[in-house]
Scaffold this motif. Structure first.
Motif, PDB file in Angstrom:
ATOM      1  N   PHE A   1       0.845  -1.194   0.000  1.00 45.85           N
ATOM      2  CA  PHE A   1       0.000   0.000   0.000  1.00 45.85           C
ATOM      3  C   PHE A   1       0.886   1.251   0.000  1.00 45.85           C
ATOM      4  O   PHE A   1       1.830   1.346   0.780  1.00 45.85           O
ATOM      5  CB  PHE A   1      -0.909   0.013   1.239  1.00 45.85           C
ATOM      6  N   MET A   2       0.553   2.179  -0.886  1.00 44.82           N
ATOM      7  CA  MET A   2       1.297   3.427  -1.014  1.00 44.82           C
ATOM      8  C   MET A   2       0.378   4.603  -0.718  1.00 44.82           C
ATOM      9  O   MET A   2      -0.696   4.727  -1.313  1.00 44.82           O
ATOM     10  CB  MET A   2       1.850   3.566  -2.434  1.00 44.82           C
ATOM     11  N   THR A   3       0.798   5.480   0.189  1.00 48.77           N
ATOM     12  CA  THR A   3       0.028   6.675   0.526  1.00 48.77           C
ATOM     13  C   THR A   3       0.886   7.901   0.249  1.00 48.77           C
ATOM     14  O   THR A   3       2.067   7.946   0.617  1.00 48.77           O
ATOM     15  CB  THR A   3      -0.383   6.663   2.009  1.00 48.77           C
ATOM     16  N   GLY A   4       0.280   8.887  -0.410  1.00 52.05           N
ATOM     17  CA  GLY A   4       1.045  10.085  -0.716  1.00 52.05           C
ATOM     18  C   GLY A   4       0.159  11.208  -1.218  1.00 52.05           C
ATOM     19  O   GLY A   4      -1.059  11.059  -1.367  1.00 52.05           O
ATOM     20  N   PRO A   5       0.773  12.369  -1.496  1.00 49.20           N
ATOM     21  CA  PRO A   5       0.025  13.562  -1.876  1.00 49.20           C
ATOM     22  C   PRO A   5      -0.399  13.576  -3.338  1.00 49.20           C
ATOM     23  O   PRO A   5       0.142  12.852  -4.171  1.00 49.20           O
ATOM     24  CB  PRO A   5       1.030  14.688  -1.600  1.00 49.20           C
ATOM     25  N   VAL A   6      -1.377  14.436  -3.612  1.00 50.87           N
ATOM     26  CA  VAL A   6      -1.859  14.706  -4.966  1.00 50.87           C
ATOM     27  C   VAL A   6      -1.987  16.216  -5.110  1.00 50.87           C
ATOM     28  O   VAL A   6      -2.483  16.891  -4.208  1.00 50.87           O
ATOM     29  CB  VAL A   6      -3.237  14.045  -5.213  1.00 50.87           C
ATOM     30  N   GLU A   7      -1.534  16.740  -6.224  1.00 53.08           N
ATOM     31  CA  GLU A   7      -1.659  18.182  -6.461  1.00 53.08           C
ATOM     32  C   GLU A   7      -2.147  18.447  -7.882  1.00 53.08           C
ATOM     33  O   GLU A   7      -1.640  17.854  -8.841  1.00 53.08           O
ATOM     34  CB  GLU A   7      -0.318  18.882  -6.249  1.00 53.08           C
ATOM     35  N   VAL A   8      -3.144  19.329  -8.000  1.00 47.38           N
ATOM     36  CA  VAL A   8      -3.566  19.832  -9.312  1.00 47.38           C
ATOM     37  C   VAL A   8      -2.839  21.153  -9.543  1.00 47.38           C
ATOM     38  O   VAL A   8      -3.022  22.108  -8.795  1.00 47.38           O
ATOM     39  CB  VAL A   8      -5.092  20.037  -9.377  1.00 47.38           C
ATOM     40  N   GLU A   9      -2.009  21.208 -10.563  1.00 43.99           N
ATOM     41  CA  GLU A   9      -1.220  22.412 -10.834  1.00 43.99           C
ATOM     42  C   GLU A   9      -2.011  23.428 -11.662  1.00 43.99           C
ATOM     43  O   GLU A   9      -2.000  24.617 -11.375  1.00 43.99           O
ATOM     44  CB  GLU A   9       0.065  22.038 -11.564  1.00 43.99           C
ATOM     45  N   ARG A  10      -2.690  22.953 -12.704  1.00 45.40           N
ATOM     46  CA  ARG A  10      -3.423  23.862 -13.584  1.00 45.40           C
ATOM     47  C   ARG A  10      -4.270  23.047 -14.552  1.00 45.40           C
ATOM     48  O   ARG A  10      -4.173  21.818 -14.596  1.00 45.40           O
ATOM     49  CB  ARG A  10      -2.465  24.759 -14.373  1.00 45.40           C
ATOM     50  N   THR A  11      -5.086  23.746 -15.313  1.00 49.15           N
ATOM     51  CA  THR A  11      -5.840  23.139 -16.409  1.00 49.15           C
ATOM     52  C   THR A  11      -5.346  23.728 -17.725  1.00 49.15           C
ATOM     53  O   THR A  11      -4.654  24.749 -17.753  1.00 49.15           O
ATOM     54  CB  THR A  11      -7.342  23.398 -16.262  1.00 49.15           C
ATOM     55  N   GLY A  12      -5.708  23.093 -18.813  1.00 49.95           N
ATOM     56  CA  GLY A  12      -5.294  23.593 -20.119  1.00 49.95           C
ATOM     57  C   GLY A  12      -5.968  22.811 -21.226  1.00 49.95           C
ATOM     58  O   GLY A  12      -6.879  22.013 -20.978  1.00 49.95           O
ATOM     59  N   ALA A  13      -5.528  23.048 -22.462  1.00 50.67           N
ATOM     60  CA  ALA A  13      -6.084  22.347 -23.619  1.00 50.67           C
ATOM     61  C   ALA A  13      -4.958  21.974 -24.569  1.00 50.67           C
ATOM     62  O   ALA A  13      -4.051  22.785 -24.831  1.00 50.67           O
ATOM     63  CB  ALA A  13      -7.109  23.212 -24.329  1.00 50.67           C
ATOM     64  N   LEU A  14      -5.009  20.734 -25.059  1.00 51.03           N
ATOM     65  CA  LEU A  14      -4.056  20.254 -26.046  1.00 51.03           C
ATOM     66  C   LEU A  14      -4.619  20.475 -27.436  1.00 51.03           C
ATOM     67  O   LEU A  14      -5.789  20.202 -27.684  1.00 51.03           O
ATOM     68  CB  LEU A  14      -3.785  18.759 -25.845  1.00 51.03           C
ATOM     69  N   ASN A  15      -3.800  20.947 -28.347  1.00 53.99           N
ATOM     70  CA  ASN A  15      -4.189  21.075 -29.748  1.00 53.99           C
ATOM     71  C   ASN A  15      -3.499  19.979 -30.542  1.00 53.99           C
ATOM     72  O   ASN A  15      -2.281  19.995 -30.718  1.00 53.99           O
ATOM     73  CB  ASN A  15      -3.794  22.456 -30.294  1.00 53.99           C
ATOM     74  N   LEU A  16      -4.293  19.003 -30.959  1.00 48.22           N
ATOM     75  CA  LEU A  16      -3.732  17.827 -31.651  1.00 48.22           C
ATOM     76  C   LEU A  16      -4.146  17.809 -33.115  1.00 48.22           C
ATOM     77  O   LEU A  16      -5.233  18.245 -33.455  1.00 48.22           O
ATOM     78  CB  LEU A  16      -4.209  16.554 -30.963  1.00 48.22           C
TER      79      LEU A  16
END
Length: 281
Positions: free
Chosen positions: A266-281
């Motif tokens: 079992f692994m426990t650790g942090p989560v962070e959302v840095e930003r949102t964005g959009a990919l142009n493919l």
């Protein structure tokens, strides 16, 4: 003229190991190798260690697909599992989700302090499961780096956590140059037919590890979740640590527990959302 498709994404990290995460539950996402490399490029793209797609699954809450920053698709990623688990739990209101991967299914649950715990399953310790090119005791395989009579590294442990890992034990925390030089050399060694993630464990105490990892297809990263799990398992098998340890990586701290009753890690650790964005493919 080629049409351009725009895909929203979340930029996330788990203990510094960073990802571009794309929701592909409703609309398929199948980037080419060149597109993956372009997205991951830290100078001209979004910049990440791995590109992640959250896809539909018939047997789980979702399927997580993982590409390394060199464009190769890999089995799984422990830190990404925490991030994807958080996304799924936030979007559904659940406290527990099942995430399928090419390395097998995993369960993510909420943990105190906004952290996420992932059941990484039973470590695979047979030489054919890692896999190795020939039969060996995976507690300490016949491999060394440096002169035959005075190797810099030798007799690492080998573990699969759904992806292959080799773990060297060192007397001090190695610098970037040592990790890059040794890691890139071992990553494609003939002993590992599928390549290998290379960990360097500096045991600070029986319940505290300092870890650095050269990731297969991604290079030196700030954290590697499966690498932290493999480090604890390899350390416990050698008697370097017990079955529970704090693992300090370049980007933060992970808690790893190899449960004796279930044999699951079992692994426990942090989560962070840095930003949102959009990919142009």
């Amino acid at each position: 003229m080629r049409s351009v498709m725009t895909r929203p994404f979340l930029k996330m990290n788990g203990a510094g190991n960073d990802f571009v995460v794309v929701n592909a539950l409703a609309t398929p996402f199948s980037p080419t190798v060149e597109q993956v490399r372009a997205i991951a490029d830290r100078q001209t793209g979004e910049g990440c260690d791995q590109l992640i797609a959250i896809e539909p699954s018939n047997s789980a809450d979702a399927f997580m697909r993982v590409w390394n920053n060199d464009g190769t698709m890999v089995e799984t990623c422990g830190n990404a599992l925490r991030c994807v688990g958080w996304v799924l739990m936030e979007s559904t209101g659940k406290d527990r989700v099942v995430i399928d991967t090419a390395g097998g299914p995993t369960v993510a649950t909420r943990a105190p302090g906004g952290q996420v715990t992932v059941d990484m399953g039973v470590p695979r310790l047979d030489w054919q499961q890692v896999p190795l090119a020939e039969e060996m005791d995976t507690r300490g395989i016949e491999l060394q780096v440096g002169p035959i009579d005075a190797p810099l590294l030798h007799t690492p442990g080998a573990v699969s956590m759904g992806n292959p890992h080799v773990v060297f034990f060192v007397g001090e925390t190695p610098d970037d140059g040592f990790v890059r030089g040794s890691g890139s050399l071992v990553e494609h060694h003939p002993m590992f037919p599928e390549g290998v993630n290379v960990g360097f464990v500096h045991a600070l105490s029986p319940d505290h590890i300092r870890l650095r990892v050269w990731e297969r297809g991604a290079g030196l990263t700030k954290a590697c979740g499966t690498g932290a799990c493999a480090a604890l398992v390899a350390s416990a098998r050698r008697g370097v640590t017990g079955r529970h340890a704090t693992v300090d990586v370049d980007g933060g701290r992970l808690l790893i527990d190899w449960d004796e009753a279930s044999d699951h890690v079992f692994m426990t650790g942090p989560v962070e959302v840095e930003r949102t964005g959009a990919l142009n493919l």
